[in-house]
Motif scaffolding. Sequence first.
Motif, PDB file in Angstrom:
ATOM      1  N   SER A   1       0.841  -1.185   0.000  1.00 50.59           N
ATOM      2  CA  SER A   1       0.000   0.000   0.000  1.00 50.59           C
ATOM      3  C   SER A   1       0.887   1.249   0.000  1.00 50.59           C
ATOM      4  O   SER A   1       1.755   1.371  -0.856  1.00 50.59           O
ATOM      5  CB  SER A   1      -0.975  -0.043   1.173  1.00 50.59           C
ATOM      6  N   ALA A   2       0.708   2.164   0.949  1.00 51.00           N
ATOM      7  CA  ALA A   2       1.555   3.357   0.972  1.00 51.00           C
ATOM      8  C   ALA A   2       3.017   2.976   1.176  1.00 51.00           C
ATOM      9  O   ALA A   2       3.914   3.693   0.732  1.00 51.00           O
ATOM     10  CB  ALA A   2       1.102   4.327   2.056  1.00 51.00           C
ATOM     11  N   GLY A   3       3.260   1.833   1.809  1.00 50.40           N
ATOM     12  CA  GLY A   3       4.636   1.347   1.966  1.00 50.40           C
ATOM     13  C   GLY A   3       5.288   1.048   0.625  1.00 50.40           C
ATOM     14  O   GLY A   3       6.512   1.076   0.507  1.00 50.40           O
TER      15      GLY A   3
ATOM     16  N   ALA B   1      -0.253   8.189  10.997  1.00 51.06           N
ATOM     17  CA  ALA B   1       0.663   8.076   9.850  1.00 51.06           C
ATOM     18  C   ALA B   1       0.045   8.550   8.539  1.00 51.06           C
ATOM     19  O   ALA B   1       0.765   8.753   7.565  1.00 51.06           O
ATOM     20  CB  ALA B   1       1.131   6.632   9.700  1.00 51.06           C
ATOM     21  N   LEU B   2      -1.269   8.732   8.492  1.00 54.19           N
ATOM     22  CA  LEU B   2      -1.914   9.089   7.220  1.00 54.19           C
ATOM     23  C   LEU B   2      -1.327  10.344   6.555  1.00 54.19           C
ATOM     24  O   LEU B   2      -1.093  10.329   5.346  1.00 54.19           O
ATOM     25  CB  LEU B   2      -3.428   9.233   7.395  1.00 54.19           C
TER      26      LEU B   2
ATOM     27  N   TYR C   1       1.633  11.410   6.569  1.00 57.21           N
ATOM     28  CA  TYR C   1       2.937  11.028   6.013  1.00 57.21           C
ATOM     29  C   TYR C   1       2.756  10.139   4.783  1.00 57.21           C
ATOM     30  O   TYR C   1       3.529  10.225   3.822  1.00 57.21           O
ATOM     31  CB  TYR C   1       3.784  10.331   7.076  1.00 57.21           C
ATOM     32  N   ASP C   2       1.724   9.281   4.804  1.00 55.10           N
ATOM     33  CA  ASP C   2       1.424   8.461   3.634  1.00 55.10           C
ATOM     34  C   ASP C   2       1.139   9.358   2.436  1.00 55.10           C
ATOM     35  O   ASP C   2       1.622   9.104   1.329  1.00 55.10           O
ATOM     36  CB  ASP C   2       0.215   7.555   3.888  1.00 55.10           C
ATOM     37  N   TYR C   3       0.353  10.392   2.650  1.00 54.54           N
ATOM     38  CA  TYR C   3       0.027  11.303   1.557  1.00 54.54           C
ATOM     39  C   TYR C   3       1.270  12.009   1.037  1.00 54.54           C
ATOM     40  O   TYR C   3       1.426  12.204  -0.170  1.00 54.54           O
ATOM     41  CB  TYR C   3      -1.044  12.314   1.991  1.00 54.54           C
TER      42      TYR C   3
ATOM     43  N   LEU D   1       4.302  10.790   1.014  1.00 57.64           N
ATOM     44  CA  LEU D   1       5.042   9.789   0.233  1.00 57.64           C
ATOM     45  C   LEU D   1       4.486   9.631  -1.175  1.00 57.64           C
ATOM     46  O   LEU D   1       5.217   9.280  -2.100  1.00 57.64           O
ATOM     47  CB  LEU D   1       4.975   8.421   0.919  1.00 57.64           C
TER      48      LEU D   1
END
Length: 186
Positions: free
Chosen positions: A10-12, A102-103, A105-107, A109
Amino acid sequence: KESVCMYGHSAGSALALRAAASGLNITKVALADPPFTPRGRNDEEAKTEFAEEAARIQELHNKDDHRGSVKFFLSGMGLSDEDIEGILESPAGETMIDSARALPYDYVLLGDGLVPTNLGAKVKVPTVIFAPKAMPETAQALADAMPNASFQGLEVSAHETPPADMVEKLTEFFNSAAKGDRGDGI
């Protein structure tokens, strides 16, 4: 200098893609359910929508409204309010709320939200990208941008694939010996 194989989910997957493109000593990369939007006719509209989502997530984060962040995030997946509330009241929902910090930071990335073709082009190592067969657009667009990557369709998303099944697919890819093996036929 030790080499490693890298898996991002996913975002990873955006993080793993960035790491591989940066020149770290990564020998193989596996990405699952990369959450980008394919490039197309409405790129500017897609970027604007993504920026608005990111701003809303950041706003909720700044208010410490992590439940609201998850609710907003899940609403973008087409779930009904009733389904979202059911998820949020479950043990999985509690974990999602705990992880919501963490959301934002996901955005970050994900950049502008579109498939990062320029970044993908920098990744020269064998790469496999997993995504549902029914929704191959993002994974295939990313694979097409990468010189040594292939798309492998799953029956359902990697989010829904049993972990043991993903481990089997990853182990097979990471253990494949042929140099330049694109992971085809996994």
